[in-house]
Design a protein around this motif. Structure first.
Motif, PDB file in Angstrom:
ATOM      1  N   LEU A  64      43.622  36.604  49.063  1.00  0.00           N
ATOM      2  CA  LEU A  64      43.975  37.620  48.065  1.00  0.00           C
ATOM      3  C   LEU A  64      43.695  37.154  46.642  1.00  0.00           C
ATOM      4  O   LEU A  64      44.094  37.822  45.688  1.00  0.00           O
ATOM      5  CB  LEU A  64      45.451  37.991  48.214  1.00  0.00           C
ATOM      6  N   ASP A  65      42.999  36.018  46.515  1.00  0.00           N
ATOM      7  CA  ASP A  65      42.672  35.475  45.198  1.00  0.00           C
ATOM      8  C   ASP A  65      41.177  35.515  44.933  1.00  0.00           C
ATOM      9  O   ASP A  65      40.698  34.938  43.967  1.00  0.00           O
ATOM     10  CB  ASP A  65      43.174  34.031  45.090  1.00  0.00           C
ATOM     11  N   GLY A  66      40.439  36.223  45.819  1.00  0.00           N
ATOM     12  CA  GLY A  66      38.992  36.279  45.685  1.00  0.00           C
ATOM     13  C   GLY A  66      38.516  37.564  45.046  1.00  0.00           C
ATOM     14  O   GLY A  66      39.252  38.242  44.326  1.00  0.00           O
ATOM     15  N   THR A  67      37.258  37.907  45.322  1.00  0.00           N
ATOM     16  CA  THR A  67      36.653  39.090  44.715  1.00  0.00           C
ATOM     17  C   THR A  67      36.628  40.292  45.650  1.00  0.00           C
ATOM     18  O   THR A  67      36.344  41.409  45.206  1.00  0.00           O
ATOM     19  CB  THR A  67      35.215  38.776  44.275  1.00  0.00           C
ATOM     20  N   THR A  68      36.914  40.091  46.929  1.00  0.00           N
ATOM     21  CA  THR A  68      36.940  41.208  47.869  1.00  0.00           C
ATOM     22  C   THR A  68      38.110  42.125  47.542  1.00  0.00           C
ATOM     23  O   THR A  68      39.228  41.661  47.307  1.00  0.00           O
ATOM     24  CB  THR A  68      37.071  40.704  49.313  1.00  0.00           C
ATOM     25  N   ALA A  69      37.859  43.433  47.550  1.00  0.00           N
ATOM     26  CA  ALA A  69      38.896  44.395  47.166  1.00  0.00           C
ATOM     27  C   ALA A  69      39.826  44.694  48.341  1.00  0.00           C
ATOM     28  O   ALA A  69      39.380  44.950  49.465  1.00  0.00           O
ATOM     29  CB  ALA A  69      38.254  45.687  46.680  1.00  0.00           C
ATOM     30  N   TYR A  70      41.125  44.674  48.067  1.00  0.00           N
ATOM     31  CA  TYR A  70      42.145  44.994  49.062  1.00  0.00           C
ATOM     32  C   TYR A  70      43.206  45.897  48.451  1.00  0.00           C
ATOM     33  O   TYR A  70      43.421  45.910  47.234  1.00  0.00           O
ATOM     34  CB  TYR A  70      42.838  43.725  49.573  1.00  0.00           C
ATOM     35  N   THR A  71      43.872  46.623  49.342  1.00  0.00           N
ATOM     36  CA  THR A  71      45.096  47.340  48.990  1.00  0.00           C
ATOM     37  C   THR A  71      46.247  46.611  49.664  1.00  0.00           C
ATOM     38  O   THR A  71      46.210  46.395  50.875  1.00  0.00           O
ATOM     39  CB  THR A  71      45.041  48.796  49.482  1.00  0.00           C
TER      40      THR A  71
END
Length: 323
Positions: A64-71
């Motif tokens: 959750l600290d990268g560039t991939t988008a999440y909800t």
């Protein structure tokens, strides 16, 4: 004298150029923009310290600290306290790591989904069912705010971060069973009423278990399917009028034990062996089925994935042999 004046003028120009260059360099200094990823937001907010500790323990902080988008549907500290107490865990360290990991992934959805993107229905989380690795479903109800799996309510929506969006929720969203979806989704109100009609029925307890005879495959009739059945059967005016033995045999014919049968594995002419009578799958003109009485119906929603099985919604109640 003229030469001396020239030298003085040159020195003045050079000094002026030097000062201007220094000034320009100072003005062009770029101040780094602070990172504000999902992980950063959680770490910076004390009300989510339990979530942060859980993410660290499960090794998910980096995800959750990268560039991939999440909800992320983010439970607060009070939600974690309630979760631990209701499941008999003394603290976060007492939760098995594999269980904690899947519970946390059950709060994460791929992509950026703001509240306006959400509608009543099923979405997929990053958690997985063990036997197929099919991702778990989440039932979203937007009829009155946003409620997830009938248990967690969004209290603060649309917190923008660098790599997605966060919605704060007031409860930890536990891994859903097939019963979770049956009770959360009002489409299955009549099915729940049938499963619980008799005190002797043990369907809820059985279909809530996460060990053998799980996983289950449930072909779940909608409310309209039950209404049509009541109209179809002679001498029956409501669900309460169906004889107990007939109702039990009928419910058994909708459940497959020890198999998580996904829609992709259904084939034309496939015989489905249930806890009751068998029925046949037809795939030549869409996904349909035929019971032992020659009655046909449609499979209208597929692969609603729970942690202990999968649900396929159908528009007709499957009857056991009536001969």
């Amino acid at each position: 004298m003229k030469k001396k004046k020239t030298l003085i003028l040159m020195a003045f120009v050079i000094s002026l150029f030097t000062l201007t260059s220094c000034s320009d360099d100072d003005n062009n200094v770029v101040t780094p923009i602070p990172s504000n990823t999902i992980a950063d937001f959680v770490a910076a907010n004390s009300d989510f310290s339990s979530l942060g500790a859980a993410l660290d323990r499960a090794g998910l902080t980096g995800v959750l600290d990268g560039t991939t988008a999440y909800t992320v549907f983010a439970p607060n500290n009070a939600a974690f306290d309630a979760f631990l107490a209701s499941n008999g865990f003394a603290n976060l360290e007492a939760v098995p790591t594999d269980v904690l990991t899947q519970v946390l992934l059950n709060h994460v959805v791929s992509g950026t989904n703001t509240s306006s993107d959400l509608s009543t229905g099923y979405i997929k989380t990053l958690a997985e069912e063990a036997t197929t690795q099919n991702t778990l479903s989440m039932y979203v109800n937007t009829s009155n705010g946003v409620v997830l799996n009938g248990a967690a309510t969004v209290t603060t929506a649309n917190v923008d971060v660098d790599n997605g969006v966060i919605h704060a929720v007031d409860a930890v969203i536990d891994l859903p069973t097939v019963v979770t979806f049956a009770t959360a989704d009002s489409t299955f109100g009549s099915l729940v009423a049938a499963l619980t009609r008799e005190d002797s029925f043990t369907y809820v307890a059985t279909l809530s278990t996460k060990t053998s005879p799980a996983p289950f495959t449930v072909f779940a009739p909608t409310d309209q399917a039950f209404a049509d059945l009541v109209a179809e059967l002679d001498g029956v005016n409501s669900l309460a009028d169906i004889p107990t033995a007939t109702l039990e045999a009928t419910l058994n014919t909708h459940v497959v034990a020890q198999a998580n049968v996904l829609a992709s594995t259904l084939t034309d002419g496939m015989i489905v062996s249930t806890l009751g009578d068998n029925f046949t799958i037809n795939t030549t003109n869409g996904a349909t089925f035929t019971d032992l009485n020659g009655r046909t119906g449609n499979i209208i929603v597929t692969d609603v994935q729970a942690v202990n099985g999968v649900i396929h919604a159908i528009d007709k109640v499957i009857l056991p042999s009536l001969e």
